[in-house]
Design a protein around this motif. Structure first.
Motif, short mmCIF file in Angstrom:
data_model
loop_
_atom_site.label_atom_id
_atom_site.label_comp_id
_atom_site.label_asym_id
_atom_site.label_seq_id
_atom_site.Cartn_x
_atom_site.Cartn_y
_atom_site.Cartn_z
N GLY B 29 0.82 -1.21 0.00
CA GLY B 29 0.00 0.00 0.00
C GLY B 29 0.85 1.26 0.00
O GLY B 29 2.01 1.25 -0.42
N VAL B 30 0.23 2.34 0.49
CA VAL B 30 0.88 3.66 0.43
C VAL B 30 1.70 3.90 1.70
O VAL B 30 1.21 3.72 2.81
CB VAL B 30 -0.18 4.77 0.29
N VAL B 157 4.16 3.76 -3.30
CA VAL B 157 3.33 2.57 -3.19
C VAL B 157 4.27 1.37 -3.13
O VAL B 157 5.14 1.22 -4.00
CB VAL B 157 2.34 2.43 -4.37
N ARG B 159 4.95 -2.91 -2.53
CA ARG B 159 4.34 -4.23 -2.67
C ARG B 159 5.26 -5.27 -2.05
O ARG B 159 6.44 -5.33 -2.39
CB ARG B 159 4.10 -4.54 -4.15
#
Lengths: 280, 192
Positions: B29-30, B157, B159
């Protein structure tokens, strides 16, 4: 008298800035790989494997091993029979750093003033140490120094009566306090003797020696081994998460000193400990 | 090998409370890249009563100043910087809802106290693994203070970004517990 044009110096420094930041030196790579077998902590082994993998990616893709590509510390050993033409040596070194960091996609981490703190945007100026030596060549060593480890370094003016035990206690204390901050496993550069600034410079130069090469003086070489054992007993381990491998090496350099003093400098360096050299 | 917990950012308070010191996680996510100079700016904005450039509630801050990206890459090398330099600013951000921090190295008692009081977690990423970690960053944009160059505030962002819970919301610290298992030499910390 041999003439060397500054353009050679610029090109060399540019290339060395990139090489030092992309390619982990083979002595360190071996020490990390060996560490995987010896480390007693699962997490520690995982961290060491990631560091080896990280170094492979960096070399393959020509990207920085670590984003802190450092302040460029440049050692110049200038042969006394060399005449430099086409400009100043200092400007040439800084131009090499400027080009190396720009073309190499390296981070610019230098601010123009300790208080104003405005980024110079080209990673200059470099910290340059000059030494005049015999001969007609120039040896250039680029050793970009990151500040995670630089900030954990220290210097103490011990008394002669503190002796070798005082030196050992100060080294151990410095690494202990640093804990996980300087990205262990670390290389510990130690300068003993001289004056305050001489000890500091020796501790930095000690980091240029490969981790698998001991001081030629057997007495100092034994002390290096003993300190490495002690440091690895601190339990800090890879990434500071606990483990046996805290120091890859302790490199010491000594120099004559004054009847009243025993200066000791400890320059801690991360597991990347970059340095690349060339002779022009 | 311990199992890895997948977590999403922003990080909800109930998740914060579940994470325990020593847990291996992968973050998705961020996250916001903020380091020294940008922290100073954020605090100055708060002092002036201005609104922050992002809503800090439940967010994760990553202490990082990345290298420039090569063409075709999302970002350059991007590993954690030493967190302790941010300690002077951090308790105030935690009080405003900051849920997580990713960095490396020791934190102050004041930071740990704020983490316990308001609920926040401190993750460690492997220092010096910036090339490897950059592969877990899938987008980067400057969110504020572009003039700070490598210290600009960035929205990233991530992952499957690997990290370990160093300090949990109850104040347990992996740096001390991990070290205790292997320590048999003790330094004498002497006053000057």
């Amino acid at each position: 008298m041999r003439e060397i044009d500054v353009s050679h110096i610029i090109d060399t420094v540019e290339r060395l800035c990139m090489q030092a930041n992309y390619e982990l030196n083979s002595d360190i790579m071996h020490a990390l790989e060996e560490g995987i077998n010896r480390e007693g902590s699962d997490t520690g082994r995982r961290v060491l494997s990631e560091l080896v993998e990280n170094a492979r990616i960096a070399a393959r893709e020509r990207i920085a091993i670590c984003q802190d590509t450092g302040m460029a510390v440049v050692f110049i050993e200038l042969g006394q029979d060399v005449h430099i033409k086409g400009g100043s040596l200092r400007d040439a070194v800084n131009e090499g750093v400027r080009r190396g960091y720009e073309k190499g996609f390296l981070r610019k981490s230098v601010v123009s003033d300790p208080f104003e703190r405005v980024n110079t945007e080209d990673n200059t100026p470099a910290v340059i140490h000059y030494d005049i030596v015999e001969g007609d060549r120039i040896r250039v060593t680029v050793a970009p120094k990151g500040f995670g480890s630089e900030n954990m370094s220290g210097l103490r003016m011990l008394k002669p009566s503190d002796g070798i035990e005082g030196v050992k206690a100060f080294i151990l204390e410095t690494v202990d306090k640093a804990g996980p901050n300087p990205c262990p496993p670390v290389v510990v550069g130690v300068g003993i003797g001289g004056t305050m600034e001489k000890a500091a410079l020796l501790s930095k130069k000690a980091l240029l020696r490969p981790v698998d090469r001991r001081n030629e003086d057997e007495r100092i070489s034994r002390l290096e081994e003993e300190m490495k054992e002690l440091i690895n007993g601190l339990g800090i381990g890879p990434a500071g998460l606990g483990g046996r491998l805290t120091a890859l090496a302790v490199n010491m350099e000594v120099f004559p000193t004054h009847i009243a003093g025993l200066p000791v400098a400890v320059n801690i360096s991360c597991h990347v400990t970059r340095h690349a050299e060339a002779v022009i | 090998m311990d199992k890895t917990i997948s977590i999403n950012a922003p990080l909800r308070n109930d998740m914060v409370r579940q994470l325990k010191s020593g847990d291996h996680v992968e973050i998705n996510g961020v996250v916001y890249a903020v380091r020294d100079a940008a922290h100073k700016r954020l605090i100055e904005m708060l002092d002036k009563g201005e609104e922050l450039p992002f809503d800090i509630k439940d967010q994760i801050i990553y202490y990082v100043g990345p290298c420039p990206a090569r063409p075709g890459h999302v970002i350059g090398s991007a590993g954690p910087t030493t967190s302790g330099r941010m300690d002077v600013y951090t308790p105030r951000l935690i009080e405003l809802g900051l849920a997580g921090m990713i960095g490396k190295g020791l934190r102050s008692d004041e930071v740990v106290e704020a983490m316990r009081k308001f609920g926040a977690v401190y993750f460690g990423a492997v220092g010096g693994a910036g090339a490897l970690l950059s592969k877990c960053i899938v987008s980067e944009e400057i969110a504020a203070f572009p003039e700070l160059g490598p210290e600009a505030l960035r929205k990233l962002v991530v992952r499957n970004f690997p990290a370990v819970v160093i300090i949990d919301s109850e104040g347990r610290d992996l740096y001390s517990s991990g070290r205790r298992r292997f320590q048999h030499v003790f330094a004498q910390n002497r006053k000057m």
